[in-house]
Design a protein around this motif. Structure first.
Motif, PDB file in Angstrom:
ATOM      1  N   ASP A  84     -14.695  -7.894   8.077  1.00 34.77           N
ATOM      2  CA  ASP A  84     -14.286  -7.440   9.310  1.00 34.77           C
ATOM      3  C   ASP A  84     -15.543  -7.601   9.826  1.00 34.77           C
ATOM      4  O   ASP A  84     -15.871  -6.003   9.682  1.00 34.77           O
ATOM      5  CB  ASP A  84     -13.526  -6.509   9.643  1.00 34.77           C
ATOM      6  CG  ASP A  84     -13.290  -5.915  11.278  1.00 34.77           C
ATOM      7  OD1 ASP A  84     -13.804  -6.620  12.517  1.00 34.77           O
ATOM      8  OD2 ASP A  84     -12.540  -5.656  11.574  1.00 34.77           O
ATOM      9  N   PRO A 134      -3.559  -7.017   1.145  1.00 34.91           N
ATOM     10  CA  PRO A 134      -3.460  -5.472   1.860  1.00 34.91           C
ATOM     11  C   PRO A 134      -4.742  -4.928   1.745  1.00 34.91           C
ATOM     12  O   PRO A 134      -5.780  -5.346   1.141  1.00 34.91           O
ATOM     13  CB  PRO A 134      -2.494  -5.092   1.752  1.00 34.91           C
ATOM     14  CG  PRO A 134      -2.146  -5.118   0.297  1.00 34.91           C
ATOM     15  CD  PRO A 134      -2.436  -6.412  -0.292  1.00 34.91           C
ATOM     16  N   ASN A 135      -4.937  -4.951   2.955  1.00 34.06           N
ATOM     17  CA  ASN A 135      -6.137  -3.639   3.221  1.00 34.06           C
ATOM     18  C   ASN A 135      -5.817  -2.221   2.400  1.00 34.06           C
ATOM     19  O   ASN A 135      -5.161  -2.147   2.282  1.00 34.06           O
ATOM     20  CB  ASN A 135      -6.141  -3.669   4.890  1.00 34.06           C
ATOM     21  CG  ASN A 135      -5.974  -2.408   5.428  1.00 34.06           C
ATOM     22  OD1 ASN A 135      -4.914  -1.757   4.815  1.00 34.06           O
ATOM     23  ND2 ASN A 135      -5.009  -3.414   6.953  1.00 34.06           N
ATOM     24  N   ASN A 193     -13.823   0.524   8.086  1.00 33.09           N
ATOM     25  CA  ASN A 193     -13.122   1.860   7.706  1.00 33.09           C
ATOM     26  C   ASN A 193     -11.750   1.483   6.747  1.00 33.09           C
ATOM     27  O   ASN A 193     -12.469   0.130   6.241  1.00 33.09           O
ATOM     28  CB  ASN A 193     -12.639   2.009   9.045  1.00 33.09           C
ATOM     29  CG  ASN A 193     -11.627   0.512   9.377  1.00 33.09           C
ATOM     30  OD1 ASN A 193     -10.954   0.498   9.041  1.00 33.09           O
ATOM     31  ND2 ASN A 193     -12.552   0.161  10.505  1.00 33.09           N
ATOM     32  N   LEU A 194     -11.433   1.904   6.273  1.00 34.45           N
ATOM     33  CA  LEU A 194     -10.166   1.655   5.317  1.00 34.45           C
ATOM     34  C   LEU A 194      -9.152   0.290   5.763  1.00 34.45           C
ATOM     35  O   LEU A 194      -8.477  -0.116   4.332  1.00 34.45           O
ATOM     36  CB  LEU A 194      -9.510   2.414   4.829  1.00 34.45           C
ATOM     37  CG  LEU A 194     -10.034   3.891   4.958  1.00 34.45           C
ATOM     38  CD1 LEU A 194      -8.948   5.496   4.166  1.00 34.45           C
ATOM     39  CD2 LEU A 194     -10.997   4.379   2.984  1.00 34.45           C
ATOM     40  N   GLY A 195      -9.158  -0.119   7.014  1.00 32.14           N
ATOM     41  CA  GLY A 195      -8.191  -1.297   7.075  1.00 32.14           C
ATOM     42  C   GLY A 195      -9.391  -2.145   6.722  1.00 32.14           C
ATOM     43  O   GLY A 195      -8.935  -3.881   6.819  1.00 32.14           O
ATOM     44  N   ASN A 196     -10.567  -2.366   6.433  1.00 30.81           N
ATOM     45  CA  ASN A 196     -11.676  -3.475   6.238  1.00 30.81           C
ATOM     46  C   ASN A 196     -12.278  -3.985   5.458  1.00 30.81           C
ATOM     47  O   ASN A 196     -13.013  -4.499   4.692  1.00 30.81           O
ATOM     48  CB  ASN A 196     -13.563  -2.863   7.527  1.00 30.81           C
ATOM     49  CG  ASN A 196     -12.841  -3.151   8.797  1.00 30.81           C
ATOM     50  OD1 ASN A 196     -11.499  -3.594   9.549  1.00 30.81           O
ATOM     51  ND2 ASN A 196     -13.458  -2.608   9.648  1.00 30.81           N
ATOM     52  N   LEU A 254      -9.968  -5.424   1.508  1.00 28.32           N
ATOM     53  CA  LEU A 254      -8.806  -5.605   1.591  1.00 28.32           C
ATOM     54  C   LEU A 254      -8.925  -4.942  -0.355  1.00 28.32           C
ATOM     55  O   LEU A 254     -10.035  -5.576  -0.999  1.00 28.32           O
ATOM     56  CB  LEU A 254      -8.716  -7.302   1.267  1.00 28.32           C
ATOM     57  CG  LEU A 254      -8.546  -7.504   2.578  1.00 28.32           C
ATOM     58  CD1 LEU A 254      -8.440  -8.651   2.696  1.00 28.32           C
ATOM     59  CD2 LEU A 254      -7.691  -7.031   4.313  1.00 28.32           C
ATOM     60  N   ASP A 313      -1.079   4.007   6.694  1.00 24.18           N
ATOM     61  CA  ASP A 313      -1.107   3.912   7.885  1.00 24.18           C
ATOM     62  C   ASP A 313       0.001   4.319   8.384  1.00 24.18           C
ATOM     63  O   ASP A 313       0.497   4.810   9.900  1.00 24.18           O
ATOM     64  CB  ASP A 313       0.050   2.414   8.337  1.00 24.18           C
ATOM     65  CG  ASP A 313      -2.449   2.111   8.314  1.00 24.18           C
ATOM     66  OD1 ASP A 313      -3.264   2.600   8.284  1.00 24.18           O
ATOM     67  OD2 ASP A 313      -2.322   0.572   7.960  1.00 24.18           O
ATOM     68  N   SER A 367      -5.957   0.834   3.483  1.00 26.16           N
ATOM     69  CA  SER A 367      -5.137   2.026   3.926  1.00 26.16           C
ATOM     70  C   SER A 367      -3.362   1.510   4.056  1.00 26.16           C
ATOM     71  O   SER A 367      -2.514   2.648   3.609  1.00 26.16           O
ATOM     72  CB  SER A 367      -5.654   1.450   5.794  1.00 26.16           C
ATOM     73  OG  SER A 367      -4.483   2.377   6.069  1.00 26.16           O
ATOM     74  N   GLN A 368      -3.426   0.081   3.867  1.00 24.84           N
ATOM     75  CA  GLN A 368      -1.743  -0.476   3.643  1.00 24.84           C
ATOM     76  C   GLN A 368      -1.185  -0.095   2.218  1.00 24.84           C
ATOM     77  O   GLN A 368      -0.573   0.356   1.575  1.00 24.84           O
ATOM     78  CB  GLN A 368      -1.608  -1.767   4.281  1.00 24.84           C
ATOM     79  CG  GLN A 368      -1.908  -2.579   5.373  1.00 24.84           C
ATOM     80  CD  GLN A 368      -1.961  -4.172   5.811  1.00 24.84           C
ATOM     81  OE1 GLN A 368      -2.507  -4.490   5.102  1.00 24.84           O
ATOM     82  NE2 GLN A 368      -1.381  -3.822   7.544  1.00 24.84           N
ATOM     83  N   ARG A 369      -2.595  -0.529   1.539  1.00 28.19           N
ATOM     84  CA  ARG A 369      -1.777  -0.622   0.308  1.00 28.19           C
ATOM     85  C   ARG A 369      -2.098   1.423  -0.358  1.00 28.19           C
ATOM     86  O   ARG A 369      -1.084   1.404  -1.041  1.00 28.19           O
ATOM     87  CB  ARG A 369      -3.625  -1.092  -0.768  1.00 28.19           C
ATOM     88  CG  ARG A 369      -2.730  -0.929  -2.330  1.00 28.19           C
ATOM     89  CD  ARG A 369      -3.487  -1.693  -2.674  1.00 28.19           C
ATOM     90  NE  ARG A 369      -2.635  -2.255  -4.245  1.00 28.19           N
ATOM     91  CZ  ARG A 369      -2.268  -3.005  -4.991  1.00 28.19           C
ATOM     92  NH1 ARG A 369      -0.727  -3.555  -4.136  1.00 28.19           N
ATOM     93  NH2 ARG A 369      -1.500  -3.210  -5.909  1.00 28.19           N
TER      94      ARG A 369
END
Length: 183
Positions: free
Chosen positions: A91, A25-26, A76-79, A81, A34, A28-30
């Motif tokens: 990304d 996971p990225n 960003n936090l989603g970019n 992993l 989100d 942000s998910q970890r």
């Protein structure tokens, strides 16, 4: 710095960049960011923790330097992993001028370092990372891909950014306010 395997693919007659899925996971998910409401105390606390975490990753200063070199304004936090041990930087769709006019000229990793109070040590590490980069690498890559794509313009821009990288990175951090800095 870990970056998933990358590929150049033909997408409806246009050359596009893609990367392999790493299967974890990225950031942000970890960290469950989100699922939190932006602006809430929980969200703000999680965001602060995420900034501290991302800036403590061993390859973060090099990633900030690479982002500056390729003009990646969308880190960003989603970019990022992260499986709890290893990070992977993904990304880069908004790099190499693809974000001009769409996004403010920022280096988000440098912003995160400043927000987490590690700006000074982070900037020193980013500068050290830049000093160790091979300035000939972009030209070598371009020569290997000459039959695939015309990379002259992006390589020229990247080489120019690398030449002034020290000043570019330093400008992303607060400067000391002393008698010598006042004109």
């Amino acid at each position: 710095m870990t970056v998933p395997s990358s590929y150049l693919v033909d997408l409806e007659g246009e050359l596009a960049f893609a990367s392999a899925d790493t299967g974890y996971p990225n950031l942000s998910q970890r960290l469950g960011i989100d699922a939190l409401h932006p602006g809430s105390p929980e969200y703000d606390a999680a965001l602060g923790m995420a900034c501290n975490l991302i800036c403590s990753l061993p390859s973060a200063p090099l990633a900030a330097t690479a982002d500056e070199a390729i003009d990646n304004r969308d880190r960003n936090l989603g970019n990022v992993l992260w499986d709890g041990v290893t990070e992977a930087w993904i990304d880069h769709a908004h790099a190499l001028g693809n974000a001009e006019g769409l996004m403010q000229d920022v280096n988000k990793l440098c912003l995160m370092a400043n927000a987490s109070a590690v700006g000074e040590s982070f900037s020193q590490s980013a500068i050290a990372s830049w000093m160790m980069l091979d300035r000939k690498a972009p030209q070598l890559v371009a020569s290997c891909l000459v039959t695939v794509a015309d990379l002259e313009k992006p390589i020229t821009e990247l080489s120019a950014r690398l030449a002034s990288m020290g000043n570019r990175l330093l400008s992303r951090f607060p400067a000391a306010d002393d008698l010598l800095s006042r004109a």
